[in-house]
Write a protein that holds these residues in place. Structure first.
Motif, short mmCIF file in Angstrom:
data_model
loop_
_atom_site.label_atom_id
_atom_site.label_comp_id
_atom_site.label_asym_id
_atom_site.label_seq_id
_atom_site.Cartn_x
_atom_site.Cartn_y
_atom_site.Cartn_z
N LYS A 443 10.18 -0.77 -10.50
CA LYS A 443 9.38 -1.30 -11.61
C LYS A 443 9.75 -0.67 -12.94
O LYS A 443 9.70 -1.33 -13.98
N ALA A 444 10.09 0.61 -12.93
CA ALA A 444 10.43 1.29 -14.18
C ALA A 444 11.33 2.47 -13.87
O ALA A 444 11.25 3.07 -12.79
N ALA A 445 12.21 2.79 -14.81
CA ALA A 445 13.05 3.98 -14.71
C ALA A 445 12.68 4.92 -15.85
O ALA A 445 12.44 4.47 -16.98
N ILE A 446 12.63 6.22 -15.56
CA ILE A 446 12.21 7.20 -16.56
C ILE A 446 13.39 8.11 -16.87
O ILE A 446 14.00 8.69 -15.95
N PHE A 447 13.72 8.22 -18.16
CA PHE A 447 14.87 9.00 -18.60
C PHE A 447 14.43 10.06 -19.61
O PHE A 447 13.69 9.74 -20.56
N PRO A 448 14.91 11.28 -19.48
CA PRO A 448 14.90 12.18 -20.64
C PRO A 448 16.15 11.88 -21.47
O PRO A 448 17.23 11.65 -20.91
N TRP A 470 3.61 2.80 -8.28
CA TRP A 470 4.76 1.90 -8.20
C TRP A 470 6.00 2.63 -7.71
O TRP A 470 6.05 3.86 -7.71
N ASN A 471 7.01 1.87 -7.34
CA ASN A 471 8.32 2.44 -7.05
C ASN A 471 9.07 2.59 -8.36
O ASN A 471 9.48 1.60 -8.97
N VAL A 472 9.19 3.82 -8.83
CA VAL A 472 9.88 4.11 -10.09
C VAL A 472 11.05 5.05 -9.81
O VAL A 472 11.15 5.64 -8.73
#
Length: 535
Positions: A443-448, A470-472
């Motif tokens: 559903k979403a990808a989180i990046f620094p 969610w699957n992130v």
């Protein structure tokens, strides 16, 4: 869209793999990789949510003749062999096949296409197999080779009539098989049962024979009385089931479109005979709309009513929801889902015995001794309305969808190539999967933005919070532009970036996969924002 590109992406990114690939694979069987298993599960979950758990039993939905209830089942893959005899599968569930004595290959009789062609005083029926992408070109090459002619002399071939099925040909002595060099190599068509046979127990005698189910529907029919007695549902109501089915297809083809092991999403909807036609109309439209709501282009979908000669022996009416798969010739469509008005055939068959499709109204088929050919259970599967006191055998409307075909359609629809700027602002070709957020594997990808200044720590906290719902995915490797591209290929609809400003004001950037729009949101509001975006 070129299917080769989609197939390549599916393997490269872990959507699908050929089953047993390290041993050369096995035709008609597919394994779902890390992204594929999530996508398929999301499709099934969306279907179950929309059709069953999210259904409002109290309201009369738009287009529905009345309010109705929905419930579910999960039946075994192996059932009593008598089930398949009474349902008609044991006698009728087959295709006709032909074998080539020369090439040792087997073909479905109705899937071989060909044309009559004449040259050098001889007329033959040249053919192409079902896996041919350019049958006309293949026929020309085959005919030239048979007659010993060169390509420059192709205009000397005299073609007679359009491309037709082998079923229109009676004299096989004039037929040139798809992979043969000489005429008359194809055997006469013979029946081939599509059910996988297996054995129950250790002895393995004829009395221990059983079958892997070719459909999930029969498990619902034989449990009809159990559901009515245990859950107090009242007609009209539907029973849903998601599960594996197995069909020994002669020629599996077109990626996962026709496989030997597949998963169905089926509803058996039980209703009063007087209102069954209205319910059939309702379910046709309801299911047709669902695919559009999940992201398929309406311009690539059709709802096709079967002609009388196409109908199954039990069917009062059947409509197919079809999609313009890119592996089909332009203007042709492949079946996604069938909605069948089955009448009272199934419940009566399991009560009385296999019904004779040649009788109208249908009566129990008898053997040479005048007894039922396949005896039913003898159980009363009729329904008594506790309000009116009326007793009747419900009619059934069956929306039957394939989870694997639905997934293939969503993948075909989603595959997109466009142009987007890279890290240096140069326009580059971008491959993305425009999957609906509800079914997207991630559903979403989180990046620094960079791996310092507290950004990874904040991004990891966001990841752990969102992961509860969610699957992130968390990714800190490589330039942020390349990370975006990797997620675009995986179909991830939203990327969340923690940057220098995030450390000051606790906001993050959300990037939209399809539009490339970016906007800032408070980190504490991310869950609410994603909930609205995913829908």
């Amino acid at each position: 869209m070129e299917m080769e590109k989609l197939v390549s992406l599916c393997k490269r990114r872990g959507f699908m793999f050929q089953s047993s690939e390290i041993y050369g694979g096995i035709n008609g069987f597919w394994d779902y990789g890390p992204l594929g298993v999530e996508l398929k599960r999301n499709i099934k979950d969306a279907w179950w949510r929309d059709m069953v758990t999210g259904h409002d039993d109290l309201a009369q939905l738009p287009g529905a003749p009345a309010a109705y209830e929905m419930t579910g089942l999960d039946c075994t893959i192996i059932m009593h062999p008598q089930v398949w005899k009474c349902s008609g599968h044991y006698d009728l569930f087959h295709d006709y096949m032909v074998d080539c004595r020369e090439s040792k290959k087997r073909y479905r009789h109705d899937q071989i296409q060909g044309r009559w062609v004449e040259a050098k005083g001889k007329k033959i029926f040249a053919t192409a197999g079902s896996d041919s992408e350019s049958p006309e070109a293949d026929l020309e090459r085959q005919a030239l080779k048979f007659f010993g002619m060169r390509s420059k002399n192709a205009d000397e071939l005299k073609w007679d009539g359009p491309l037709v099925s082998l079923t229109t040909v009676d004299d096989f002595e004039q037929v040139l098989g798809p992979d043969a060099k000489s005429l008359g190599s194809l055997t006469p068509p013979r029946e081939f049962n599509l059910m996988f046979k297996t054995t129950i127990g250790a002895l393995g005698g004829d009395s221990d024979a059983a079958f892997l189910r070719p459909e999930t529907a029969q498990g619902i029919f034989v449990n009809f009385k159990n559901v009515v007695d245990s859950s107090r549902v009242r007609v009209p109501f539907g029973i849903a089931q998601v599960g594996k089915s197995f069909r020994n297809e002669i020629t599996p083809r077109n990626f996962t479109f026709r496989s030997r092991e597949f998963e169905q999403m089926e509803i058996e909807f039980f209703c009063h005979p007087d209102s069954s036609q209205d319910w059939y109309t309702y379910w046709r439209q309801r299911r047709f709309q669902w695919y559009q709501d999940m992201g398929l282009d309406k311009g690539k979908l059709i709802l096709r009513e079967h002609h009388p000669e196409e109908l199954a022996h039990y069917s009062i009416g059947t409509a197919d929801i079809e999609y313009a798969f890119p592996f089909l010739p332009e203007g042709e469509y492949g079946e996604l889902e069938g909605i069948a008005h089955r009448g009272d055939f199934d419940l009566r068959s399991h009560m009385e015995g296999k019904l004779d499709p040649n009788t109208n109204p249908m009566t129990v088929e008898l053997n040479e001794e005048g007894k039922p050919k396949h005896r039913g259970s003898g159980k009363d599967l009729s329904y008594r309305d506790d309000l009116s006191g009326e007793r009747f055998v419900p009619h059934v409307v069956e929306p039957s969808a394939g989870a694997d075909r639905a997934m293939l359609a969503f993948l075909c629809e989603a595959f997109t190539e466009d142009e987007a700027p890279d890290d240096k602002g140069k326009m580059q070709t971008r491959t993305l999967m425009k999957l609906h957020p509800r079914i997207a594997p991630i559903k979403a990808a989180i990046f620094p933005l960079v791996k310092k200044d507290g950004m990874p720590e904040m991004a990891q906290d966001i990841y752990r919070t969102l992961k509860k719902e969610w699957n992130v995915f968390y990714d800190e490797k490589g330039a942020v532009g390349r990370r975006y591209r990797r997620q675009d290929e995986a179909g991830t609809p939203f990327c969340i970036t923690v940057d220098g400003d995030s450390m000051q004001d606790q906001t993050v950037t959300i990037r939209h996969r399809d539009t490339l729009d970016q906007w800032r949101v408070k980190a504490d509001d991310l869950s609410d924002e994603l909930r609205k975006l995913i829908g």
